[in-house]
Motif scaffolding. Sequence first.
Motif, PDB file in Angstrom:
ATOM      1  N   THR A   1       0.866  -1.176   0.000  1.00  0.00           N
ATOM      2  CA  THR A   1       0.000   0.000   0.000  1.00  0.00           C
ATOM      3  C   THR A   1       0.904   1.227   0.000  1.00  0.00           C
ATOM      4  O   THR A   1       2.104   1.107   0.287  1.00  0.00           O
ATOM      5  CB  THR A   1      -0.928   0.039   1.231  1.00  0.00           C
TER       6      THR A   1
ATOM      7  N   SER B   1       0.487  -4.360   3.899  1.00  0.00           N
ATOM      8  CA  SER B   1      -0.635  -4.933   4.624  1.00  0.00           C
ATOM      9  C   SER B   1      -0.494  -6.445   4.501  1.00  0.00           C
ATOM     10  O   SER B   1      -0.209  -6.954   3.419  1.00  0.00           O
ATOM     11  CB  SER B   1      -1.946  -4.458   3.986  1.00  0.00           C
TER      12      SER B   1
ATOM     13  N   SER C   1      -4.247  -6.032  13.615  1.00  0.00           N
ATOM     14  CA  SER C   1      -5.252  -4.982  13.512  1.00  0.00           C
ATOM     15  C   SER C   1      -6.630  -5.538  13.830  1.00  0.00           C
ATOM     16  O   SER C   1      -7.477  -4.849  14.394  1.00  0.00           O
ATOM     17  CB  SER C   1      -5.264  -4.400  12.100  1.00  0.00           C
TER      18      SER C   1
ATOM     19  N   GLU D   1      -5.276  -9.900  10.489  1.00  0.00           N
ATOM     20  CA  GLU D   1      -4.858  -8.923   9.489  1.00  0.00           C
ATOM     21  C   GLU D   1      -4.029  -7.835  10.151  1.00  0.00           C
ATOM     22  O   GLU D   1      -4.297  -7.450  11.287  1.00  0.00           O
ATOM     23  CB  GLU D   1      -6.081  -8.316   8.798  1.00  0.00           C
TER      24      GLU D   1
ATOM     25  N   ASP E   1      -2.801  -4.077   9.299  1.00  0.00           N
ATOM     26  CA  ASP E   1      -2.840  -2.877   8.473  1.00  0.00           C
ATOM     27  C   ASP E   1      -1.575  -2.071   8.728  1.00  0.00           C
ATOM     28  O   ASP E   1      -1.094  -2.015   9.858  1.00  0.00           O
ATOM     29  CB  ASP E   1      -4.052  -2.014   8.824  1.00  0.00           C
TER      30      ASP E   1
END
Length: 138
Positions: free
Chosen positions: A65, A70, A107, A123, A125
């Motif tokens: 990103t 990520s 996250s 996950e 982030d």
Amino acid sequence: MEVPHHATGTRLARHRLADELAEAVPAALLADLVAVLAELVGNAVRHADPLPGGVVRVAWRLRPTPVGPSVSIRVTDGGAVARPLMRVASADAIDGRGLHIVSGLSSRWGVDRDGLGQSVWAEFDPVTASPTALVAAG
């Protein structure tokens, strides 16, 4: 990848993840990813049935990103009677903190169940990565 539904599966998964992502993510984030993966595979081995063939399936995905990588991790096993839940562990308990570690470092995390088993995922982030990852990146 598939790893044995055995303690050695945790080690194999950790090493493979570390080898594949070492150059792609900051070192502190990699440490968090390895810790979470170890917890998820360890939980699958201790608390769930294996998939056919006596294995646990492990997967991760790296998505670049503009603000950093990520990453998502998914561990799929044959399921268990009880859904994975965070437990309250006493100060002297020798276990019961694994999903607290997963929750603290990722996250978000969750569980998907279907007729074949369950997947526990986490996950990461880039903006909301763990404090250690943010310190190292910043």
